[in-house]
Design a protein around this motif. Structure first.
Motif, short mmCIF file in Angstrom:
data_model
loop_
_atom_site.label_atom_id
_atom_site.label_comp_id
_atom_site.label_asym_id
_atom_site.label_seq_id
_atom_site.Cartn_x
_atom_site.Cartn_y
_atom_site.Cartn_z
N THR A 20 0.81 -1.21 0.00
CA THR A 20 0.00 0.00 0.00
C THR A 20 0.85 1.27 0.00
N VAL A 21 0.34 2.31 -0.67
CA VAL A 21 0.96 3.62 -0.58
C VAL A 21 -0.06 4.65 -0.07
N ASP A 22 -1.21 4.15 0.40
CA ASP A 22 -2.28 5.02 0.88
C ASP A 22 -1.95 5.47 2.32
N ALA A 103 2.66 14.07 -0.01
CA ALA A 103 3.29 14.51 -1.25
C ALA A 103 3.97 13.35 -1.98
N PHE A 104 4.60 12.44 -1.21
CA PHE A 104 5.32 11.32 -1.82
C PHE A 104 4.82 10.01 -1.24
N PRO A 105 3.74 9.44 -1.80
CA PRO A 105 3.16 8.23 -1.21
C PRO A 105 4.14 7.06 -1.20
N PHE A 106 4.93 6.92 -2.27
CA PHE A 106 5.90 5.81 -2.34
C PHE A 106 6.92 5.94 -1.21
N MET A 107 7.41 7.17 -1.00
CA MET A 107 8.41 7.40 0.03
C MET A 107 7.81 7.17 1.42
N ASN A 108 6.52 7.44 1.55
CA ASN A 108 5.83 7.22 2.82
C ASN A 108 5.89 5.73 3.18
N ALA A 109 5.60 4.87 2.19
CA ALA A 109 5.66 3.43 2.42
C ALA A 109 7.10 3.00 2.72
N LEU A 110 8.05 3.56 1.97
CA LEU A 110 9.46 3.23 2.19
C LEU A 110 9.87 3.60 3.61
N HIS A 548 -6.49 11.59 -9.95
CA HIS A 548 -5.24 10.88 -10.22
C HIS A 548 -4.76 10.20 -8.94
N MET A 549 -4.51 8.87 -9.02
CA MET A 549 -4.08 8.13 -7.84
C MET A 549 -2.78 7.37 -8.13
N PRO A 550 -1.95 7.17 -7.09
CA PRO A 550 -0.73 6.39 -7.28
C PRO A 550 -1.02 4.89 -7.23
N ASN A 551 -0.21 4.09 -7.94
CA ASN A 551 -0.35 2.63 -7.89
C ASN A 551 0.33 2.07 -6.65
N ASN A 552 -0.20 0.93 -6.17
CA ASN A 552 0.48 0.22 -5.08
C ASN A 552 1.82 -0.30 -5.58
N SER A 553 2.74 -0.54 -4.66
CA SER A 553 4.06 -1.03 -5.08
C SER A 553 4.71 -1.85 -3.97
N ILE A 554 5.34 -2.95 -4.36
CA ILE A 554 6.06 -3.80 -3.41
C ILE A 554 7.49 -3.30 -3.24
N LEU A 555 7.93 -2.39 -4.12
CA LEU A 555 9.33 -1.97 -4.11
C LEU A 555 9.81 -1.40 -2.77
N PRO A 556 9.01 -0.59 -2.05
CA PRO A 556 9.50 -0.07 -0.76
C PRO A 556 9.91 -1.20 0.17
N MET A 600 16.09 0.46 -6.30
CA MET A 600 15.93 1.91 -6.48
C MET A 600 16.10 2.27 -7.94
N LEU A 601 17.06 1.62 -8.62
CA LEU A 601 17.27 1.87 -10.04
C LEU A 601 16.03 1.47 -10.83
N LEU A 602 15.49 0.29 -10.47
CA LEU A 602 14.28 -0.20 -11.14
C LEU A 602 13.15 0.83 -11.01
N ARG A 603 13.00 1.37 -9.81
CA ARG A 603 11.96 2.36 -9.55
C ARG A 603 12.18 3.59 -10.43
N SER A 604 13.46 3.96 -10.64
CA SER A 604 13.73 5.16 -11.42
C SER A 604 13.51 4.91 -12.91
N LEU A 605 13.79 3.67 -13.36
CA LEU A 605 13.71 3.40 -14.80
C LEU A 605 12.30 3.06 -15.24
N LEU A 606 11.54 2.36 -14.38
CA LEU A 606 10.18 2.00 -14.75
C LEU A 606 9.26 3.17 -14.47
N ASP A 607 8.65 3.70 -15.51
CA ASP A 607 7.73 4.82 -15.30
C ASP A 607 6.41 4.30 -14.76
#
Lengths: 629, 111
Positions: A20-22, A103-110, A548-556, A600-607
């Motif tokens: 989750t990034v909510d 402001a940064f949902p992904f960073m919040n999860a991280l 506009h909503m962010p997608n969930n991500s397992i990367l964090p 982290m690289l994957l996160r930067s390269l995959l839009d």
């Protein structure tokens, strides 16, 4: 795709929370993880009090006592109090300023996963050869000589969870500066948002010194450097300075959001706007600044000299002024208000005298000559438990009851809540008030036992009885949570009936997009203002449009796991001072860091552009709790 | 339809304005870049020539350094432009806190 729990498998449920990034779900995670560590730290506190219940007790050994005492402090500060405050910040601040997320949902999860895995790493020390044993301050002169890997667990665990905290702090700064709804000027922000803002700036400025000093000690212990080794030209006192340059702002990072929570609760249940709003804001900022100018008052007895001691003593006393402003503002808010006693309000009422006692003993310690008497005695223990338990923990309990409806859609039982207070509040004073006198009679802190016939027996016995009462209070709170969750009786948007800020205009819990239309803010206490004008919802500031909503991500989670693995590699580095370096140490370190940087690289390269909730779906939500609010 | 007629000159005017503005900015950047190199040369001379006592060189270097920081922030990082209020507030607060900390160490703690 809804925050309202629907029937689905346990696997899907776990996956949802892992990815989750909510901000509302991350708040749940923070509450659960912080609550877990709070119970661990509480259990450790019980062991301490059982050991000290009678003279020359042998419930636990001296070494184990040192470990339990260290882990109690470290866990409570880094892994319980701060994350629990982050839970309420995450749950409430975006709603209070009219934002759809941080402001940064992904960073919040991280940030959450770093904190959580850092905390787990720290606690794994119990199973892997002994916990840290040099106190939560881990002074270098002591920790450099500690045998075993305890200190290494402390350093790596605190470092990883510190990264998470720093990220969350930056995230809240960016959120509060950039994502306020139209009309939400700085001087219309609710006090909890304000204190979150100032506490986040303190995190931004105070955590780098901790990161640096922990890195230095880590290199000393794991990779053979000599920063703190006096024999090799190092300086051991510099650790104390670095630690307290972080450590003093840290206690304000804890107490300011607690002040914010009470600044929300007191006006709500006094049915009256906060007295002296602008002076509250001013006092909060002033406390933030002064917090950086007083660190050496923890070190009066290290021999700084008269000039330094005098200057730091005066600077410390100056902090009493803005704090006093706040206390009087709360009193004046209640004065003439139509007070309703609820559980949150009860905690607020208990907080004011308790915190004032803690503040007064704080001023006593600020007097440098007197501090020579008080330093390292139970008087200090009594003081900081009065401010941290009487201030922060009371706020956490108050907020648990106050914001539970907004976080979970159900309301904690008021009746059980009163019982929690009835056990915890007297238990707290019984435990810690008597410790002032134990300290004045000369009982040093952090001792595993004491001799009979020195006048310390009765005081310690009373103190332990109080600890049991607190324990019962916490158990009652847990029962309350279980009972409430099983009953699962949903409540409406404003269950207290007197909500003042914007979060109470939204359904409980809010839909996953928070606001269907961004609201227009027409003044301080936004929701109260609209209610008084007879409006049933907030006026929208924009037409209904796609969200506009962010997608969930397992990367964090993967990034944090990489760092977690790297920490094991670093600990068994061949150069470590324990001398049990393994050949796989460095490869595992590189592997872990590789996983982290690779992800982290994957996160930067995959839009990842997120997704849109179409306008039509929002219209359909009408009457299902998804109102514009 | 009136909008379309307006759009053309509007676009041109804006383009011209941007171009003039960019040209100006470029000039400032080049001037400050040259000044920074000049200051760096001065710093090297001050240290390398062995003619000046350390009592002069150290404050002089600190002065040059603060000018360099100013150039960096205001000409290369555009701190003076709109929307930079918060980053600058935070930066100055942090500079203040760090400065006081170092000052305290230099004057009253490290005896």
């Amino acid at each position: 795709m809804s925050t309202v729990a629907s029937k689905k498998g346990i696997g899907a449920f776990i996956w949802e929370y892992l990815t989750t990034v909510d901000h509302k779900k991350i708040a749940h995670l923070y509450l659960a993880a912080g609550g877990f560590f709070f119970l661990l730290g509480g259990l450790e506190a019980m062991f301490i009090r059982i050991q000290l219940m009678k003279p020359q007790n042998d419930f636990i050994s001296e070494q184990l006592f040192n470990e339990v005492m260290t882990m109690h402090g470290t866990t409570m500060i880094f892994l319980a109090a701060m994350p629990l405050l982050f839970a309420y910040m995450n749950a409430v601040v975006p709603l209070q300023i009219g934002a759809r997320d941080v402001a940064f949902p992904f960073m919040n999860a991280l940030g959450f996963w770093l904190f959580f895995l850092g905390g787990i790493f720290l606690n794994l020390s119990w199973f892997l050869g002994g916990a840290p044993d040099a106190g939560w301050t881990s002074y270098a002169s002591l920790s450099m000589r500690s045998e075993g890997h305890g200190i290494d667990f402390y350093l790596l665990g605190v470092q990883i969870s510190g990264f998470g905290t720093l990220m969350s702090g930056i995230n809240f700064l960016a959120t509060i500066i950039n994502m306020r709804a139209p009309g939400m000027s700085f001087m219309r922000m609710p006090m909890f948002t304000w204190t979150t803002f100032v506490a986040s700036s303190l995190i931004l400025l105070a955590f780098p010194p901790l990161t640096i000093s922990v890195f230095l000690l880590m290199f000393d212990r794991l990779f053979g450097s000599k920063f703190f080794d006096v024999a090799m030209g190092g300086n051991t006192i510099i650790w104390e300075h670095f630690f307290w340059i972080f450590g003093h702002p840290e206690v304000y990072i804890l107490i300011l959001p607690a002040f914010g929570i009470f600044s929300e609760i007191v006006p709500t249940f006094s049915r009256k706007r906060l007295f002296g709003y602008s002076s509250m804001v001013f006092a909060t900022i002033l406390i933030g600044f002064l917090g950086f100018m007083v660190w050496a008052h923890h070190m009066f007895t290290t021999g700084l000299g008269n000039v330094a001691n005098a200057i730091f003593a005066v600077a410390t006393m100056a902090i009493a002024v803005p704090t006093g402003i706040k206390i009087f503002n709360w009193l004046f808010t209640m004065w003439g208000g139509n007070i309703k006693i609820t559980v949150p309000m009860l905690w607020a009422l208990g907080f004011i005298p308790s915190f004032v006692i803690g503040g007064v003993t704080g001023i006593m310690q600020a007097v440098a000559p007197l501090d020579y008497q008080l330093h390292d005695t139970y008087f200090i223990v009594a003081h900081f438990h009065y401010v941290i338990v009487g201030g922060v923990v009371f706020a956490l309990f108050a907020a648990a009851h106050f914001y539970w409806p907004k976080m979970f859609g159900t309301q904690l039982s008021e009746k059980l809540g009163y019982w929690t207070f009835i056990f915890f509040f007297p238990g707290f004073h019984l435990t810690f008030f008597v410790q002032h006198f134990l300290g004045l009679m000369g009982m040093p802190r952090r001792v595993a036992t004491f001799l009979p016939g020195q006048g310390l027996d009765a005081g310690n016995y009373i103190s332990s009885i109080g600890a049991f009462l607190m324990f019962i209070g916490v158990v009652l709170l847990l029962i309350n949570i279980v009972v409430t969750s099983v009953k699962n009786k949903k409540v409406a948007n404003d269950p207290w009936g007197d909500g003042r800020t914007m979060e109470w205009a939204l359904p409980s819990p809010p839909p996953y997009y928070n606001f269907k239309q961004t609201p227009l803010v027409r003044g301080l206490d936004t929701w109260w203002l609209e209610k008084m004008e007879g409006n049933k919802e907030l006026p929208p500031a924009e037409p209904l449009k796609d969200i506009h909503m962010p997608n969930n991500s397992i990367l964090p989670f993967i990034i944090s796991s990489g760092l977690f693995i790297a920490a094991f590699g670093a600990m068994y580095s061949p150069l470590n001072v324990v001398g049990d370096g393994k050949p796989w140490g460095v490869p595992v370190l590189i592997l872990g860091l590789g996983i982290m940087f690779g992800t982290m690289l994957l996160r930067s390269l995959l839009d990842d552009y997120g997704y849109y909730i179409p306008k039509e779906d929002l219209v359909d939500d009408e009457g299902k709790g998804g109102r514009a609010g | 339809m009136g909008n379309e007629q307006l759009k053309e000159p509007d676009f041109n005017v804006r383009f011209e304005y941007r171009r003039k503005k960019s040209k100006e900015e470029m000039r400032f950047q080049l001037i400050s870049f040259m000044l920074m190199i000049f200051l760096t040369i001065l710093a090297f001379i001050a240290v390398g020539s062995n003619h000046f006592p350390p009592k002069f060189v150290i404050p002089f270097l600190l002065l040059l350094a603060s000018v360099q920081v100013g150039f960096q922030l205001y000409y290369f990082m555009h701190a003076s432009e709109k929307g930079h209020t918060f980053p600058m507030t935070f930066m100055y607060s942090a500079i203040l806190v760090a400065f006081v900390t170092v000052l305290v160490f230099m004057t009253i703690i490290w005896w």
